[in-house]
Each structure stands twice: as structure tokens, then as C-alpha cells.
Design an enzyme around this catalytic site. Structure first.
Site, mmCIF file in Angstrom:
data_model
loop_
_atom_site.group_PDB
_atom_site.id
_atom_site.type_symbol
_atom_site.label_atom_id
_atom_site.label_comp_id
_atom_site.label_asym_id
_atom_site.label_seq_id
_atom_site.Cartn_x
_atom_site.Cartn_y
_atom_site.Cartn_z
ATOM 1 N N GLY A 38 58.312 28.616 48.312
ATOM 2 C CA GLY A 38 56.914 28.280 48.012
ATOM 3 C C GLY A 38 56.690 26.820 47.665
ATOM 4 O O GLY A 38 55.543 26.380 47.553
ATOM 5 N N GLU A 39 57.758 26.054 47.494
ATOM 6 C CA GLU A 39 57.578 24.623 47.167
ATOM 7 C C GLU A 39 56.993 23.875 48.359
ATOM 8 O O GLU A 39 57.362 24.133 49.506
ATOM 9 C CB GLU A 39 58.931 23.984 46.836
ATOM 10 C CG GLU A 39 59.485 24.370 45.498
ATOM 11 C CD GLU A 39 60.846 23.717 45.246
ATOM 12 O OE1 GLU A 39 61.274 22.856 46.044
ATOM 13 O OE2 GLU A 39 61.476 24.105 44.249
ATOM 14 N N GLN A 95 36.678 27.427 35.071
ATOM 15 C CA GLN A 95 37.380 27.578 33.779
ATOM 16 C C GLN A 95 37.115 26.332 32.943
ATOM 17 O O GLN A 95 38.019 25.549 32.637
ATOM 18 C CB GLN A 95 38.863 27.786 34.009
ATOM 19 C CG GLN A 95 39.140 29.084 34.759
ATOM 20 C CD GLN A 95 40.607 29.446 34.731
ATOM 21 O OE1 GLN A 95 41.275 29.322 33.720
ATOM 22 N NE2 GLN A 95 41.114 29.901 35.861
ATOM 23 N N LYS A 190 21.407 37.408 36.230
ATOM 24 C CA LYS A 190 22.642 38.123 36.619
ATOM 25 C C LYS A 190 23.523 38.275 35.390
ATOM 26 O O LYS A 190 23.516 37.407 34.520
ATOM 27 C CB LYS A 190 23.352 37.274 37.679
ATOM 28 C CG LYS A 190 24.686 37.762 38.140
ATOM 29 C CD LYS A 190 25.298 36.805 39.178
ATOM 30 C CE LYS A 190 26.308 35.866 38.548
ATOM 31 N NZ LYS A 190 26.932 34.958 39.522
ATOM 32 N N ASP A 218 23.615 28.991 46.120
ATOM 33 C CA ASP A 218 24.636 29.056 45.068
ATOM 34 C C ASP A 218 25.620 27.911 45.260
ATOM 35 O O ASP A 218 25.702 27.338 46.354
ATOM 36 C CB ASP A 218 25.373 30.404 45.118
ATOM 37 C CG ASP A 218 25.818 30.867 43.731
ATOM 38 O OD1 ASP A 218 25.880 30.024 42.809
ATOM 39 O OD2 ASP A 218 26.105 32.070 43.576
HETATM 40 C C1 R5P Z 1 28.844 31.694 39.123
HETATM 41 O O1 R5P Z 1 28.338 31.243 38.115
HETATM 42 C C2 R5P Z 1 28.897 30.942 40.400
HETATM 43 O O2 R5P Z 1 27.837 30.044 40.518
HETATM 44 C C3 R5P Z 1 28.920 31.877 41.601
HETATM 45 O O3 R5P Z 1 27.718 32.612 41.629
HETATM 46 C C4 R5P Z 1 30.082 32.823 41.526
HETATM 47 O O4 R5P Z 1 31.244 32.151 41.178
HETATM 48 C C5 R5P Z 1 30.281 33.555 42.815
HETATM 49 O O5 R5P Z 1 31.354 34.434 42.690
HETATM 50 P P1 R5P Z 1 31.377 35.798 43.482
HETATM 51 O O6 R5P Z 1 31.131 35.470 44.926
HETATM 52 O O7 R5P Z 1 32.755 36.345 43.242
HETATM 53 O O8 R5P Z 1 30.314 36.679 42.902
#
Ligand code: R5P
Length: 290
Positions: A38-39, A95, A190, A218
């Protein structure tokens, strides 16, 4: 003008070549060998001259692409004190804070690694959050693919279009997209379970989407869960066609299939992550930032 060299990492070779052409810079490719354990063994094909720009996204396999990026930066540093690293898609950007007690804010570890390897400046495209930028102690510039995505969507001539963010966190992005598109926007509510990752749309019935074509905007699509849930909800509200515009289309496993099955007409993404849907080129916005 003094010499500039773009080094293209294997994860972003096409984008790096486009960037080199825009900057009228030398282009140096990289060769990659992955050993059975894997390196990664990365080799650059020529000696870079002048200011160096390393281009490599850190999409999956994230840690492998990150290691290759660090190796390229470290090599570039042997030739120049000015090493700009363009990471069009920055893995680990989600993160950016300690959501649950004891979690490690891995993005801050990445920030330290990039500086330690020798980067003097970082360029990213549509970083997941502005908080993420604060973990870096070297200059970092976040550029946006939103104007380019909006321009592309405009050409599709949608019917009475409305821009929709699948969550409140993306409201500003939807607002910006709608401004470039020349229409209005809304944001759904959401909720994501931090332990299971499951997504739910909390918005109650909506007025004003019936019969309208929608653009779901998004920053990224990973498993597709957010887009699928939002589309199912919007279809129940009797909207018209649903298009998805996002910067980073990771589309893990069969996400693309799931999204199409939920009723999405097309997914349009940027070439920060190369793939079936990456139609919009961001080399121009990165070139401007350099
Ligand atoms: C979340 O805050 C991001 O803006 C995206 O909506 C999210 O990371 C999308 O992840 P997934 O497609 O797994 O729902």
C-alpha cells in the site's frame, strides 16, 4: 515574468495540465507506483523551475492521496522556497470541530502536515466550512466553483427555477448560487445522526416549489444520502425536475445510481474530483488565485 512550474499529482493530473496552460507555466508530471503493502512511491518527471504549484486533490483513497500530496510538496521544497499547494478537494474538511467528546479534529492535523512538508500557501476550492480554514497557520485561500456551476446550469433553461440547499449549513452557498443564476433560493432543514450518519429532512410541507424546476446545491456529495432524502421530500411537494449542482462529487459506491433513482435529472459537478459528472472546470478560478 519569472518561471513557474505546475507539478501535477496523479489525483489531479488533468486539472493540473489545464492550470499550467492557463498560467503559461511549465508542467511536470508525476509517476506513481503503489507497492503491494500500500505504500506510494512518487517520482517527478523533470526538474521544476521557479515558483512551484503542486496540484493534487485528496479524494478517496484519502490517506493515500494525502501522502502523495505531502511527498510532492516535500520534493518541490528542495527546488523552491515558494511552494503553493492547490488541493482542489480537501479530504477531512468535514472533521473541522469536535462534534462528539474525544473526537480528534483531523483537519488540524492535516494543516500541520502540509506546512511541515514545506507548503508556503494552500489553495482549496469550496472548503466545507470557513471554520476549517482557521486550522491553518500558513496562508490559505478558498476559491469557489459556484459562479461556474451557476453559469452551466443557466444554459439548461430550467422552468421557473428555484435554488435549494439540502440543509441550513448550505444556505449561504445557495444564496450565492441563486445570485449568480439570477433567481431565488430556499434551505431545507436536515438532521444527521452523528453516530449512524443517517439523514432526515425536518422541514414540514413547503409552499412555492410546486411545478418549479429545482437546483439542489451542495458543496459535496458523498454517499448521496442528503441529496436522496431532499429529492424524495421535494418530489412529494410536486416540484418539477430536480438538478443537482455540487463542487465535489465523491459519489461513494452506488451513490450516483441511488440519486438518479430518487428522481434527479442530472448531477453537475466540478473537476476537483474527476468522474462522470465533473463537467465544470475550476482551473480558471485556481489560476486567478495564483
Ligand atoms: C454536509 O454538511 C455536506 O455539506 C454534505 O451535504 C454532505 O457531506 C453530503 O454527504 P452525503 O452525500 O453522504 O449525504
Amino acid at each position: 515574468m519569472s518561471a513557474v512550474t505546475v507539478i501535477g499529482g496523479k489525483a489531479s493530473e488533468d486539472l493540473a495540465r489545464k492550470l499550467a496552460r492557463k498560467l503559461k507555466a511549465n508542467f511536470v508530471s508525476s509517476e506513481l507506483r503503489v507497492f503491494p503493502d500500500g505504500e506510494s512511491k512518487v517520482t517527478i518527471s523533470a526538474k521544476p523551475k521557479g515558483k512551484i504549484i503542486v496540484v493534487n486533490s485528496t479524494y478517496p483513497p484519502v490517506d493515500t492521496n494525502l501522502m502523495q500530496t505531502l511527498s510532492l510538496i516535500s520534493k518541490a521544497r528542495q527546488f523552491s522556497r515558494q511552494v503553493i499547494c492547490a488541493i482542489p478537494y480537501m479530504g477531512y474538511a468535514r472533521q473541522d470541530r469536535e462534534f462528539l467528546q474525544g473526537e480528534i479534529v483531523t483537519l488540524s492535523v492535516i494543516a500541520k502536515l502540509l506546512s511541515a512538508a514545506g507548503a508556503s500557501k494552500i489553495i482549496v476550492v469550496d472548503m466545507h466550512s470557513m471554520l476549517g480554514l482557521k486550522h491553518f497557520t500558513i496562508p490559505i485561500k478558498n476559491v469557489s466553483a459556484v459562479p461556474e456551476l451557476a453559469n452551466y446550469l443557466k444554459k439548461l433553461r430550467l422552468k421557473n427555477p428555484l435554488v435549494v440547499s439540502p440543509d441550513l449549513g448550505g444556505k449561504e452557498r445557495a444564496k450565492e448560487f441563486a445570485k449568480f443564476y439570477g433567481t431565488n433560493y430556499i434551505a431545507l432543514q436536515k438532521q444527521r445522526d452523528r453516530k449512524t450518519g443517517k439523514v432526515q429532512i425536518m422541514t414540514a410541507n413547503l409552499d412555492g416549489v410546486k411545478g418549479r424546476d429545482l437546483v439542489l446545491v451542495d458543496d459535496m456529495i458523498s454517499t448521496g444520502g442528503s441529496i436522496v432524502k431532499a429529492t424524495q421530500f421535494l418530489k412529494k411537494q410536486k416540484c418539477g425536475r430536480v438538478y443537482v449542482a455540487c463542487t465535489h462529487a465523491l459519489l461513494i459506491d452506488n451513490a450516483e445510481k441511488k440519486i438518479k433513482k430518487s428522481g434527479v435529472s442530472a448531477i453537475i459537478s466540478a473537476n476537483t474530483i474527476p468522474g462522470n459528472t465533473s463537467i465544470v472546470d475550476v482551473s480558471g478560478v485556481i489560476a486567478k488565485a495564483i
